[in-house]
Design an enzyme around this catalytic site. Structure first.
Site, PDB file in Angstrom:
ATOM      1  N   HIS A 165       6.514  -1.782 -14.527  1.00  0.00           N
ATOM      2  CA  HIS A 165       6.831  -0.830 -13.473  1.00  0.00           C
ATOM      3  C   HIS A 165       6.108   0.490 -13.732  1.00  0.00           C
ATOM      4  O   HIS A 165       5.629   0.765 -14.836  1.00  0.00           O
ATOM      5  CB  HIS A 165       8.339  -0.604 -13.410  1.00  0.00           C
ATOM      6  CG  HIS A 165       9.090  -1.790 -12.901  1.00  0.00           C
ATOM      7  ND1 HIS A 165      10.455  -1.772 -12.703  1.00  0.00           N
ATOM      8  CD2 HIS A 165       8.682  -3.033 -12.535  1.00  0.00           C
ATOM      9  CE1 HIS A 165      10.861  -2.951 -12.245  1.00  0.00           C
ATOM     10  NE2 HIS A 165       9.792  -3.727 -12.148  1.00  0.00           N
ATOM     11  N   GLU A 175       7.157   3.604 -13.974  1.00  0.00           N
ATOM     12  CA  GLU A 175       7.736   4.536 -14.931  1.00  0.00           C
ATOM     13  C   GLU A 175       7.403   4.136 -16.374  1.00  0.00           C
ATOM     14  O   GLU A 175       7.011   4.984 -17.189  1.00  0.00           O
ATOM     15  CB  GLU A 175       9.258   4.617 -14.763  1.00  0.00           C
ATOM     16  CG  GLU A 175       9.699   5.142 -13.409  1.00  0.00           C
ATOM     17  CD  GLU A 175       9.925   4.040 -12.379  1.00  0.00           C
ATOM     18  OE1 GLU A 175      10.780   4.235 -11.494  1.00  0.00           O
ATOM     19  OE2 GLU A 175       9.235   3.000 -12.459  1.00  0.00           O
ATOM     20  N   ASP A 201     -12.437 -22.448  13.151  1.00  0.00           N
ATOM     21  CA  ASP A 201     -13.284 -21.593  12.314  1.00  0.00           C
ATOM     22  C   ASP A 201     -13.418 -22.082  10.876  1.00  0.00           C
ATOM     23  O   ASP A 201     -14.337 -21.660  10.172  1.00  0.00           O
ATOM     24  CB  ASP A 201     -12.736 -20.164  12.295  1.00  0.00           C
ATOM     25  CG  ASP A 201     -12.739 -19.511  13.662  1.00  0.00           C
ATOM     26  OD1 ASP A 201     -13.391 -20.053  14.571  1.00  0.00           O
ATOM     27  OD2 ASP A 201     -12.079 -18.463  13.824  1.00  0.00           O
TER      28      ASP A 201
END
Length: 369
Positions: A47, A49, A197
């Protein structure tokens, strides 16, 4: 906080199911020196922090932490960030917005206060909400944020009557389209686009080959061939097909190639329910989806009021009424039934124009900026 928000944007499209968070540690007793910077790492961990604390080392003690989202307060695969900040000895925390996740929802800030840390909240709140609009939508509405990307001629055509669409827009617009892919957790098309496509739906910008999003195809009758690009590369790039067709042998072939096949809910017209798909994707941790399909698929998401943003590229070309439209039938009888969008920005991209539009009920600024 502005710097923390800029750091957080680095995680867009790379950190689901977690939010994209930025954190800056500042030592005011050292003349406002930034001693640590962190942002949510690919895959959602570490994370922000803990990353900022790691980079700051001993200098984290006595610092002010500027964080774009309330530090988490629950134990998951890692410990709570609130506890990491306390152990690092920060003096003050400045938080942009509270975390809507009920496992935190104010408890992270409360834990910091109980430890004697000064906490200031709602700093650049609007900008932080815009940045993590997809994560917030997943938590509060049980659906991701959806962005529709389309490239048309001046008269709103995405292809000629024969289906020729290479290329409506120029190189600059197409390169920006690849950047949009990298900023989303997933890219979604319909079976017609997949069949006509044979796309790879990857991010092909230099140095960003590893940032291709999860690929999603809606195919009611499970028509994709095992020889198409999406299936042949499913072991390298996660690929999901939603279908109403539970044909066992065909499904087994696709799954053996690495495709995840999901039997979807049907809507009132016996088509795949896009609302059901949205809910299922949220349950899988997907927070941001780029819709790149044809006119029928685009119309189905607009009709379901799922499109939050539109990136509309317009080329200085005319194709004519027999060309394929950007939007299929919407069954709109009166203008006041039309879904309304607000133009948030526009710019020139080579010979083309890009308009960025926001659904009037959605967030207030461009989360892709």
């Amino acid at each position: 906080m502005t710097i923390a928000l800029a750091l957080a944007r680095r995680g867009l499209g790379r950190v689901s199911p977690n939010p994209a968070v930025g954190c800056v540690l500042v030592r005011e007793d050292m003349g406002g020196r930034i001693v640590g910077r962190g942002w949510t790492q690919p895959g959602g961990r570490p994370h922000a922090e803990t990353e900022a604390i790691r980079r700051a080392g001993k200098l984290a003690k006595g610092s002010t932490a500027y964080v774009t989202l309330e530090p988490c307060n629950h134990v998951g695969e890692t410990g709570p960030c609130s506890e990491a900040l306390i152990k690092a000895g920060i003096r003050r925390a400045v938080v942009a917005i509270n975390d809507p996740d009920p496992r935190t929802a104010g408890a992270g800030c409360q834990r910091l206060r109980e430890a004697g840390i000064e906490v200031i909240t709602n700093i650049l709140e609007d900008e932080a909400r815009e940045l993590n609009a997809g994560f917030i939508s997943k938590i509060t509405q049980n659906r991701p944020l959806f962005t529709l990307k389309t490239a048309t001629s001046l008269d709103g055509r995405i292809a000629t009557k024969t289906g020729d669409s290479k290329w409506v827009t120029g190189d600059v617009a197409r390169q920006f389209g690849h950047l949009l892919r990298a900023r989303h957790d997933a890219i979604l098309i319909g079976s017609e686009t997949a069949l006509n496509d044979d796309p790879s739906l990857t991010c092909r910008l230099p140095g960003m080959n590893d940032q291709s999003p999860v690929r999603i195809v809606l195919s009611s009758r499970l028509r994709l061939s095992p020889d198409c690009q999406l299936v042949k590369t499913a072991s390298q790039v996660p690929t999901i097909i939603y279908t109403l067709e539970p044909e066992v042998e065909r499904r087994a072939k696709l799954e053996s190639a690495g495709v995840t096949v999901i039997i979807a809910e049907a809507d009132a017209d016996d088509r795949i329910s896009v609302a059901g798909v949205a809910s299922d994707l949220a349950g899988r941790g997907i927070t941001r989806v780029l819709v790149e399909g044809g006119g029928t698929l685009a119309a189905s998401f607009v009709k379901a009021d799922l499109i939050d943003w539109i990136y509309w590229f317009t080329a200085p070309k005319l194709i004519g009424g027999e060309g394929r439209p950007a939007l299929g039938n919407m069954d709109i009888q009166r203008l006041n039934q039309s879904p309304a969008f607000t133009r948030r920005s526009n710019c020139v991209m080579g010979a083309d124009i890009l308009d960025v539009l926001e659904r009037d009920r959605a967030v207030k600024a461009d989360p892709n900026a």
